[in-house]
Design a protein around this motif. Structure first.
Motif, short mmCIF file in Angstrom:
data_model
loop_
_atom_site.label_atom_id
_atom_site.label_comp_id
_atom_site.label_asym_id
_atom_site.label_seq_id
_atom_site.Cartn_x
_atom_site.Cartn_y
_atom_site.Cartn_z
N THR A 113 61.06 -28.25 -31.14
CA THR A 113 59.81 -29.72 -31.75
C THR A 113 61.30 -30.48 -32.16
O THR A 113 60.81 -31.52 -31.70
CB THR A 113 59.64 -29.05 -32.88
OG1 THR A 113 60.54 -28.23 -33.93
CG2 THR A 113 58.46 -28.01 -32.38
N ALA A 114 62.83 -30.39 -32.59
CA ALA A 114 63.35 -31.62 -33.41
C ALA A 114 64.66 -30.94 -33.77
O ALA A 114 65.47 -29.34 -33.72
CB ALA A 114 63.31 -31.64 -33.94
N ILE A 115 65.24 -31.66 -32.93
CA ILE A 115 67.25 -31.93 -33.64
C ILE A 115 67.91 -32.59 -34.68
O ILE A 115 67.06 -33.61 -34.47
CB ILE A 115 68.15 -31.38 -32.53
CG1 ILE A 115 67.46 -30.58 -31.12
CG2 ILE A 115 69.60 -31.72 -32.20
CD1 ILE A 115 68.13 -31.39 -29.45
N HIS A 116 68.32 -32.57 -35.68
CA HIS A 116 68.32 -32.70 -36.63
C HIS A 116 70.14 -32.67 -36.81
O HIS A 116 70.88 -31.86 -36.55
CB HIS A 116 68.29 -32.33 -38.30
CG HIS A 116 66.42 -32.07 -38.24
ND1 HIS A 116 65.56 -32.97 -37.72
CD2 HIS A 116 65.87 -30.97 -37.80
CE1 HIS A 116 64.31 -32.83 -38.10
NE2 HIS A 116 64.37 -32.01 -38.00
N HIS A 117 70.35 -33.89 -37.42
CA HIS A 117 72.23 -33.59 -37.43
C HIS A 117 72.43 -35.13 -38.61
O HIS A 117 71.80 -35.83 -38.54
CB HIS A 117 72.69 -34.22 -36.30
CG HIS A 117 72.35 -35.41 -35.54
ND1 HIS A 117 73.44 -36.99 -35.61
CD2 HIS A 117 71.23 -36.25 -35.28
CE1 HIS A 117 73.00 -38.07 -35.28
NE2 HIS A 117 71.88 -37.71 -34.84
N GLY A 118 73.74 -34.83 -39.13
CA GLY A 118 74.02 -35.57 -39.74
C GLY A 118 74.66 -37.16 -39.01
O GLY A 118 74.84 -36.86 -38.21
N PRO A 119 75.12 -38.00 -40.44
CA PRO A 119 75.10 -39.14 -39.56
C PRO A 119 76.79 -39.40 -39.55
O PRO A 119 77.32 -40.66 -38.25
CB PRO A 119 75.43 -40.04 -40.69
CG PRO A 119 75.59 -38.90 -41.84
CD PRO A 119 75.25 -37.49 -41.47
N LEU A 120 78.02 -38.15 -39.10
CA LEU A 120 79.32 -38.30 -38.81
C LEU A 120 79.43 -38.60 -37.23
O LEU A 120 78.37 -37.73 -36.71
CB LEU A 120 80.00 -37.53 -39.66
CG LEU A 120 80.37 -37.65 -41.36
CD1 LEU A 120 81.57 -37.02 -41.78
CD2 LEU A 120 80.89 -39.43 -40.83
N PRO A 121 79.92 -39.07 -36.60
CA PRO A 121 80.40 -38.95 -35.22
C PRO A 121 80.31 -37.32 -34.25
O PRO A 121 79.45 -37.13 -33.47
CB PRO A 121 81.22 -39.20 -34.86
CG PRO A 121 82.22 -41.02 -35.68
CD PRO A 121 81.01 -39.86 -36.85
N ARG A 122 81.11 -36.32 -35.21
CA ARG A 122 81.19 -34.74 -34.93
C ARG A 122 79.78 -34.25 -34.64
O ARG A 122 79.58 -33.73 -33.64
CB ARG A 122 81.77 -34.42 -35.37
CG ARG A 122 82.33 -34.53 -36.68
CD ARG A 122 83.22 -33.61 -37.49
NE ARG A 122 83.68 -33.39 -38.72
CZ ARG A 122 83.88 -33.66 -39.60
NH1 ARG A 122 84.22 -35.23 -39.24
NH2 ARG A 122 83.93 -33.83 -41.30
N THR A 123 78.87 -34.85 -35.91
CA THR A 123 77.94 -34.30 -35.64
C THR A 123 76.52 -34.71 -34.36
O THR A 123 75.67 -34.26 -33.94
CB THR A 123 76.78 -33.69 -37.10
OG1 THR A 123 76.85 -35.04 -37.68
CG2 THR A 123 77.73 -32.51 -37.45
#
Length: 201
Positions: free
Chosen positions: A42-52
């Motif tokens: 339903t959703a993809i969440h990620h952190g703010p750094l380029p690798r995530t």
């Protein structure tokens, strides 16, 4: 009414020292996305750094139409640093030495991550969410799911693009369904980012 959340938790793909995905890390992310094609994400969440960010974007190429969201609480931070009296005497020296080499903990952000990404969710249909984050937060959320002592995250390690799944159901304890699963990766892409002495072939 609350319903079950399935959290598909992963560490970003292999990255360079500057924080961009390597070619291997890009392959890992695409293969993880393919692994998730049969999941009603339903959703993809990620952190703010380029690798995530890059890992989440590559996963999303395999899951058309799934929204992608960036969250500070999915970032790379130390969730908790224990005091010596919290630790088992046999391992206190090693754990404290490691903890003291880290930046200061952000316990407020760790608590926000737990509120945002764990626990049952409102609704009647199960929710399937992907969280692309970093090794420390994976360890923290796994520790929390097992009601383990706060220091226990220090001994948990996650390979790049490995998959951990936690089920949060109403009126039931959280269930760790799989941990550090790399079955979607060929041998040459497995165990990157993992301490060599923890590797089990």
């Amino acid at each position: 009414m609350l319903t079950t959340r399935y959290l598909f938790l992963t560490r970003h793909g292999e990255a360079t020292p500057s924080g961009e995905l390597t070619e291997a890390g890009q392959r890992q992310a695409v293969l993880l996305g393919r692994r998730l094609r049969d999941v009603p994400v339903t959703a993809i969440h990620h952190g703010p750094l380029p690798r995530t960010t890059q890992t989440a974007s590559l996963i999303a190429t395999q899951l058309p139409g799934v929204p992608v969201h960036e969250h500070k609480a999915a970032g790379d931070f130390v969730p908790y640093v224990p005091k010596r009296e919290e630790l088992p005497e046999t391992a206190a020296g090693v754990l404290l030495a490691f903890a003291r080499s880290l930046p200061p903990a952000d316990e407020e952000l760790a608590a926000e991550a737990e509120r945002r990404f764990s626990g049952p969710v409102p609704g009647t249909e199960p929710r399937y969410e992907v969280l692309v984050t970093h090794n420390f937060l994976v360890g923290w959320l796994v520790r929390a799911s097992q009601d383990a002592p706060p220091w226990r995250w220090l001994a948990l390690n996650h390979a790049n693009a490995a998959l951990t799944v936690i089920r949060y159901s109403p009126a039931r304890p959280a269930a760790l369904l799989t941990y550090n699963d790399q079955s979607h990766l060929p041998a040459e892409l497995c165990w990157t980012g993992f301490p060599p002495d923890f590797y089990v072939p």
